[in-house]
Design a protein around this motif. Sequence first.
Motif: not given
Length: 968
Positions: A877-880, A884-885, A893-901
């Motif tokens: 679902l969220n490849p490294a 980016r977190r 609160f939990p970290d946000r998961i954002l696309p790198v671009d």
Amino acid sequence: MTPHEFIKKWSNSKLKERAAAQEHFLDLCRLLNEPTPAEVDPSGEDYGFEVGATKTTGGRGFADVFKRDHFGWEYKGTHSNLDAAFAQLQRYAVALDNPPLLIVSDIGTTIRIHTNWTNSVSKKYVIPIVDLEDAEKRQWLKWAFSEPDLLRPKKTRQELTEEVAGEFAELAKSLRSRGHKPEEVAHFINRLVFCMFAEDVKLLPNGIFTKMIERALEEPEQFEDFARKLFVAMKSGGRIDFEKVAWFNGGLFDDDLVFALTKEELGIVHRAAVQYWGDIDPSILGTLFERGLDPDKRSQLGAHYTDRDKIMMIINPVIVEPLTAEWEAAKGNIARLLSRANLLQGNSERVRGRAGSIMQAQATKSKNDAQAILDKYLQRLADYRVLDPACGSGNFLYLALRALKDLEHRAQVEAEALGLPRRFPQIGPEVVKGIEINPYAAELARVSVWIGEIQWMLRNGFAASANPILKPLETIECRDALISIAGGGAVEADWPRVDAIIGNPPFLGGKIMRSELGDELIEQLFRLYRDRVPAEGDLVVYWLSKAAEAITSGQARRAGLVTTNSIRGGANRHVMDRIAEHIGFVSAWADEPWTVEGAAVRVSLVAFGSRLKDETPHLNGLPVEHINADLTGTAIDLTKAMRIKTNAATAFQGPVKVGSFEVSELQAREWLLGGYNPHGKPNSDVLRPWANGMDIARRPSHRWIIDFGDLSAEAASLYEKPFEHVRIHVRPVREANRDEQRRRNWWRLGRSGSDLKKATAPLSRIIITPRVSKHRIFVWAPGRLLPDSRLVAISRDDDTAFGILHSRFHELWSLRLGGWHGVGNDPQYTPSQGFETFPFPEGLTPDILAADYADDPRSIAIAKAAARLNELRESWLNPADLIRREPEVVPGFPDRILPVDEEAAAILKKRTLTNLYNERPAWLDNAHKALDAAVAAAYGWPADLSDDEVLARLFALNQERAAAQKGD
């Protein structure tokens, strides 16, 4: 034989029919290069001459020539009346299993091919014998012998109905735009439709209606006068100029309501009038009524059109099959008696004196006894009554009438073949009863039934009834089917005593009934049906309950209804449980597509009542030993699964918002960074991450929710910006809410979820699953997340519990005990059925703390497999390399998961759990198999058990634990 030779031999032949018919047909075989009946079927049963001839009387057969699945063929002498021949062939078509073609011909001039498909418009191919040198006309005959489907009309009755409905929608819209009342528009248009039908089946003479429209096209201002005179004549019979008009009435022509039509509107009527209306489906009346009320309903034919085959899935098990079984038994007795009579009759003719007279008397008695059996069965049909207590425009009733008339017709024809005389059909529209609350729909039901009656009579070679043609049908009542007002108060409505109850009651979910029907009616329903129908039940359940009560009280024998497919679970199933236990289902279709108000839905079709001797129930068209209340046919009845105490207070439905409490992440982040409020507390106290089912099945939307919990309005107002948002966006909606508590506490969520919050407060993470989803997916969520009401939250934070829930064992159990929802028929998960009844492995139940079974080897194996499954899924679902977190703007609160671009964002958009499980790659399947093996070992079971065996073992565990807890 060449066409020229055939024409020379047979054109205007003076030979008699009986002497020439078979030779004529054999010459046709030679002309068309087709094998003769003897060459194809020496037995003559599927292809032969004089098929159905009575061996006892030596009379004529049902057809001069018959080829199964191709045609029935009736010959007459040269220049004979082929209409009479066609009517004769129609009367015997049922005995020939309704071949697709009915062919009539005289010896010397004409061959006519009539199509006979049930759901196609009629077509007639006329072939003069002198034209047989025409290759196209010879091809028609060739197809009749070898490929009859090539003669099938391309247009179905439904397509014809849709076409003319579309035309009349334009007319309705035009009339409505001029300010005419919608009910009167619908009534007027249905009069026009019936006139077209009556003209095409020769009940109105000499194309009188079409001629009237053509004349009005020349002088549109004369239309009102023309039409008014016609309607008045049809009301009681009369004349228009030199044309005699029959007495119609029946309620449709009680007054002379006519609207003026423009030339363009008359053009619409004329285009429709030139169609052949004898084939029109009676559902057109309901369709046009609906479109007269709302001309924009164009998506489909709507609630008033239901496919015939679908309706017959109810009518067949409720009416046709039991009555057919009765006839087969009666026919067997008739055949034995007549065989004995013929034997005695033959012997009596060879024996003289008293012995011969005794044999003759015995033969007469046997024949009279056979006639008495036939008469008793025919009287049984004549006395049979069918009720549709929500009949709408009458589709179920007219098909029930046709079915009963078919049964009577078949019995007469088959009895005639055995040697008994035949009578004119006796069954008419009086055998059907209806209840309908809308007066215009009730009128349509009456007319639809009469059109169905007329069509049946004509299609089977009989004349329509007369004087009047449309007799008033008092048996179709205009009233409420559930509630009656008597003595100033509401009482339960009575239904008449009948043999069968059928229909398609209205669909309204329990949660929207109040808003649709109003408080007063809902409170009356709840009061009158309190002990029988749960308050949360759908509206259709009231009809189901009353039908069941009619059977148990002896007021009916069988019932069959179309219901929502949610009837199989939840509050709705209380009535189904009673039916399964005290009556029994004879047939059911658990999940079928249907159309309601032009929208596709999923339904369950159920038929129940007294079962015949040796009758086998059928589920989804297949025989089963019995049908359970949840419309399954397994030997294990999982509807009897009990809640287990060890599972209590662990699974919760998310709280109901009742208002726009959710906000975007940008808005929430602004408030979180906004510092402290007047009382020195941060907005993070009343802001929580929020998710609904779509966030789980697809990608997270990162929304938050304002949750003031049980705070007073004064305390909540100190959180300034969140409170102001709720005051502006939520308060106006809540102040209109019927629930006093929700009106008064408008700043709070509709349901606080305090039990959920209490159970999950100590946990850093919780398990959540969508209540409705294509795949049964469980995921981890932060402990502070507040799930929407469309999610179920489980207050466990250990991998062992996660693994058991995501195993095949729990999935099978929850699918069978849950409900189904929506057009996609997605499975539904509920805490009460999906979770609280499930028997976890012994020693790993939800009432045990995770720490207490942490050293159990079974727990360790499950936890390892579950953690691996989750790890693999999260990596997909969220490849490294694509994400980016970032820490949330405030701690806790939990970290946000954002696309790198942007490119990564486009890829991630398609990486959803739904897509993953749709594809189910090998690595995912392997991870689940490893988890399933670990859970199977925890139960002490083999990993390769069949689904049915898994459910049987789980059910046994459930019953064992439920029994044990009764003594606690």
